[in-house]
Structures are given as C-alpha cells and as structure tokens.
Design a protein around this motif. Sequence first.
Motif, PDB file in Angstrom:
ATOM      1  N   TYR A   1       0.760  -1.294  -0.240  1.00 41.63           N
ATOM      2  CA  TYR A   1       0.141  -0.472  -0.201  1.00 41.63           C
ATOM      3  C   TYR A   1       0.912   1.279   0.043  1.00 41.63           C
ATOM      4  CZ  TYR A   1      -3.828   2.692   1.626  1.00 41.63           C
ATOM      5  OH  TYR A   1      -4.601   4.034   1.872  1.00 41.63           O
ATOM      6  N   TYR A   2       0.798   2.116  -1.052  1.00 40.63           N
ATOM      7  CA  TYR A   2       1.915   3.070  -0.792  1.00 40.63           C
ATOM      8  C   TYR A   2       3.494   3.348  -1.431  1.00 40.63           C
ATOM      9  CZ  TYR A   2      -2.387   6.551  -1.625  1.00 40.63           C
ATOM     10  OH  TYR A   2      -3.751   6.782  -1.545  1.00 40.63           O
TER      11      TYR A   2
ATOM     12  N   TRP B   1       2.983   1.003  -5.916  1.00 44.45           N
ATOM     13  CA  TRP B   1       1.824   1.753  -5.744  1.00 44.45           C
ATOM     14  C   TRP B   1       2.263   2.623  -7.117  1.00 44.45           C
ATOM     15  CZ3 TRP B   1      -2.163  -0.383  -3.464  1.00 44.45           C
ATOM     16  CH2 TRP B   1      -2.873   0.308  -3.359  1.00 44.45           C
ATOM     17  N   PRO B   2       1.015   2.982  -7.850  1.00 37.92           N
ATOM     18  CA  PRO B   2       1.133   3.656  -9.263  1.00 37.92           C
ATOM     19  C   PRO B   2       1.587   5.544  -8.234  1.00 37.92           C
ATOM     20  CG  PRO B   2      -0.745   3.038  -9.123  1.00 37.92           C
ATOM     21  CD  PRO B   2      -0.731   2.679  -7.468  1.00 37.92           C
TER      22      PRO B   2
ATOM     23  N   GLU C   1       5.841   7.443   1.494  1.00 38.59           N
ATOM     24  CA  GLU C   1       6.517   5.954   2.267  1.00 38.59           C
ATOM     25  C   GLU C   1       6.186   6.803   3.749  1.00 38.59           C
ATOM     26  OE1 GLU C   1       8.511   3.962   1.336  1.00 38.59           O
ATOM     27  OE2 GLU C   1       8.264   4.409  -0.621  1.00 38.59           O
ATOM     28  N   GLN C   2       5.257   7.771   4.058  1.00 39.41           N
ATOM     29  CA  GLN C   2       4.754   8.028   4.953  1.00 39.41           C
ATOM     30  C   GLN C   2       3.545   7.347   5.607  1.00 39.41           C
ATOM     31  OE1 GLN C   2       3.468  12.303   6.112  1.00 39.41           O
ATOM     32  NE2 GLN C   2       2.820  12.053   8.431  1.00 39.41           N
ATOM     33  N   LYS C   3       2.339   6.937   4.647  1.00 40.70           N
ATOM     34  CA  LYS C   3       1.447   5.915   4.462  1.00 40.70           C
ATOM     35  C   LYS C   3       1.515   5.221   4.430  1.00 40.70           C
ATOM     36  CE  LYS C   3      -2.533   8.924   2.303  1.00 40.70           C
ATOM     37  NZ  LYS C   3      -3.591   8.566   1.384  1.00 40.70           N
ATOM     38  N   TYR C   4       2.788   4.180   3.672  1.00 39.48           N
ATOM     39  CA  TYR C   4       3.035   2.680   3.674  1.00 39.48           C
ATOM     40  C   TYR C   4       3.552   2.758   5.235  1.00 39.48           C
ATOM     41  CZ  TYR C   4       5.300  -1.480   2.446  1.00 39.48           C
ATOM     42  OH  TYR C   4       6.361  -2.933   2.539  1.00 39.48           O
TER      43      TYR C   4
ATOM     44  N   GLY D   1      -9.166  -2.880   4.453  1.00 34.53           N
ATOM     45  CA  GLY D   1      -9.752  -2.438   3.319  1.00 34.53           C
ATOM     46  C   GLY D   1      -8.708  -0.903   2.400  1.00 34.53           C
ATOM     47  N   TYR D   2      -8.134  -1.993   0.876  1.00 40.30           N
ATOM     48  CA  TYR D   2      -6.762  -0.929   1.333  1.00 40.30           C
ATOM     49  C   TYR D   2      -8.060  -0.309   0.152  1.00 40.30           C
ATOM     50  CZ  TYR D   2      -5.737  -3.539  -2.945  1.00 40.30           C
ATOM     51  OH  TYR D   2      -5.578  -4.716  -4.252  1.00 40.30           O
ATOM     52  N   HIS D   3      -8.644  -0.890  -0.454  1.00 42.75           N
ATOM     53  CA  HIS D   3      -9.601  -0.490  -2.033  1.00 42.75           C
ATOM     54  C   HIS D   3     -10.892  -0.942  -1.610  1.00 42.75           C
ATOM     55  CE1 HIS D   3     -10.597  -1.008  -5.759  1.00 42.75           C
ATOM     56  NE2 HIS D   3      -9.791  -0.427  -6.207  1.00 42.75           N
TER      57      HIS D   3
END
Length: 384
Positions: free
Chosen positions: A201-202, A207-208, A212-215, A308-310
């Motif tokens: 995730y991110y 990720w598109p 890196e903070q979210k990851y 839920g990532y999507h």
Amino acid sequence: MKIGIIGNYGHNNNGDEAILTGILKQLIEDLSIPKEDIVIFSNNPENTEQRYGVQAVPLFYRKKRLLFSIIKTLKESYFMLRKLDVLLIGGGGLLMDLYKRDAPLYATLGLLGHYAGCKVIIYGVGAGPIQTRTGAFFIKQLLKKAHHISVRDESSKQLLQSLGIKKDIDVIGDPALFLTVPSGKTHSDSIRKVAVTAVPYYSAKYWPTSNEQKYSQYISGMAKNLDQLIQEKGVSITFFSTKYPQDVQVTKDIASLMVHKDCVTIIDKNLYPDEIISLCASHDLVIGTRLHSLILGIVAKTPVIGIGYHPKVSHFLSTIDQLHRYIDIEQLARNEHAVVHIVEEMLAHWPEVQKDMEHVAERMNQEAKKGIELLSIIGERNVR
C-alpha cells in the motif's frame, strides 16, 4: 464457438489467476467448450499456456516506442479477434482508472473485438475507482458496445449506472468463487492459526503514486495489530501472497517490526490458487488485504477479516454480509486493537461463525454459477 478471454492474466497475480481458473472451469467442464477453441490474451503468453494448456497471445505487444507498441497491438489483436465469436472481458477489477494503462487498454481491445465481429461480454468484473474523465470515457465506450454486462457486486453496478449506462447489468459471483476446496473443512474449537495477506500500500516499489509515510504507518499498524493478536490470543501467523513476489516484501517489512517474530512464518513462494485454498482451509482465520485472499478463504469455508485498501474489499464483505468484520487500512495505525476486537467477537460464538462461513461459501458458489447460465444462453445463439 471460439472464445477469447481478456483480463489481467500472466502477471503472477494469483487472485486474477483464480478468476481465470474459475472461468476456464465454467467454459470447459460445464459448457463443454473445447480447449482448442479458447484463446487467452495474456501479459505472459508462455506462462499462461503452460498453466492452462490453452492457446495464449500477448495482451500488449511491447516495442521500443509506445506508438509502435500500440500499432503492433492493434494489428495483431484485430487479426486474432477476427477468428473469434465471443470476446469475454473479465473478471477482476478491470473497469477502473487507478492504473493509467487499464481503462484505455481493455476498452480499446473490447471495441476492436466489436468491430472485428465478436460479441463482447463484460463478465463478473469489479468497477471503480473511476476518477478521471479519460477513464470514464473509455469505460463508457466499451460498455456501450458490450453485448452483455455482469459485475461481481451491487456497488459496481451502481457505479456503472451513475456513468449513464442504461443497459441491463447482472450481478454474479466472482468467477473464483466457482472453485472448490480439495477436501472437507473441519471445525476448530478456537482460533489458533491465522493466515494473513498484505499489499504494498503506497509503496514506491509498487503503488501508482507512492507515499512512504502512508506505507510506513500501514506496516507499523499491521505489525502492532498482529502482535496484539499473538499476545492476547496466543495465535500463530502465516503470511502468504496472492501477488508474487511483490507481496512477500511487504510481509517481510511487517514482520521485521513485530515483537513476536517467533510466532510468524512467511511463505516466500508463488502459490497457485488451489494451493492458496488448501492453505486457507488449514487455518482457522484469514486476515486478507488482497481481495482474492478473502474470496479463496471463503471458498475454503474459513472465516475472514478484511483489511480495506481498495473499495472492492468492503464491497465484497458487504455482498457476503460480513461488513462488521471489515477494517479500513488506515485504521490499523490508529488502533492497534482493531483486529483483536473483531477476533474476540468471533470467538464469542465461534461454532456459529464457522457454520455461517459454510453457508456463505455455498451461497456464493451458487452466485458464481449464474455466470454459467449467462454464458450458456450466449452459446446457444448463433453468434455470427
């Protein structure tokens, strides 16, 4: 009847390969379509042919320049499409614009199939997110030319209708739900073995649009939640992947942050759908971030918790009446007890939870069989 199948195949994404396995099972075993009358448009034709024993051709022809790639793809694909009666686009989350390539590629090939004389079937797909005008334009053009449209959840249907699509849209089960567990699932008296999937995730490597903070917040939150689960419930954790090898690295990143590493196993292997089903069946609970880890968990009649990532994760859990066992991915970083709280609710009536999963698996298998009915109707008609 000669059939072409287009989807995200040949990428070692075993969620998508589970979909293709389900579709081929429907076509070959239930509708008696000979293998030699099926062709798959694949990202890796050689791999696809080895897996399934059917003809495969490139989904996209890569040349040194993008323009040359597009011209080659259009030319070669049209030549193949002229030989087909039906072009089946699906399943999987094909009708979205999160990845820039997807909407233009699938729509263009679908339109090309229409003009080549094929009946174009949109089959058991997920829709969304659709956030750009370009993505919406391509998807609408494809749907306008489709002979029939079916999606895998009610939310996807509503999204397509919001784009102005007036055609009938059927809701069927994801084709992967047509698969079966190899042996009977036995009930357990508690939750001891937990199988887990994670998605990058991110991550800048996947990720598109990376963040890196979210990851970092995500892997830290997942690590803390799993540590709490081990500490409070005494479980063991088995990480597995449906997208190989990308998902293996994120599981290693999560495990590296965990305190109770001695209770963690990481399966660093490209598991095929039947192997994933067997693994899920051998565990008491699946905590799935990847959608098809949840779907194959249901096939194995194993209770699930969805991360839920999507939107498709919540859509699926809503479809199977399990939305109360859903955690938004960003909630993991805010609440290190999020997973434990759901597990405690499940343990409070564990025998009933397991029986309920059996009923869910049977119901969703029947939903997937709706796709066979639709395909059989098409097969009975003179498609030329």
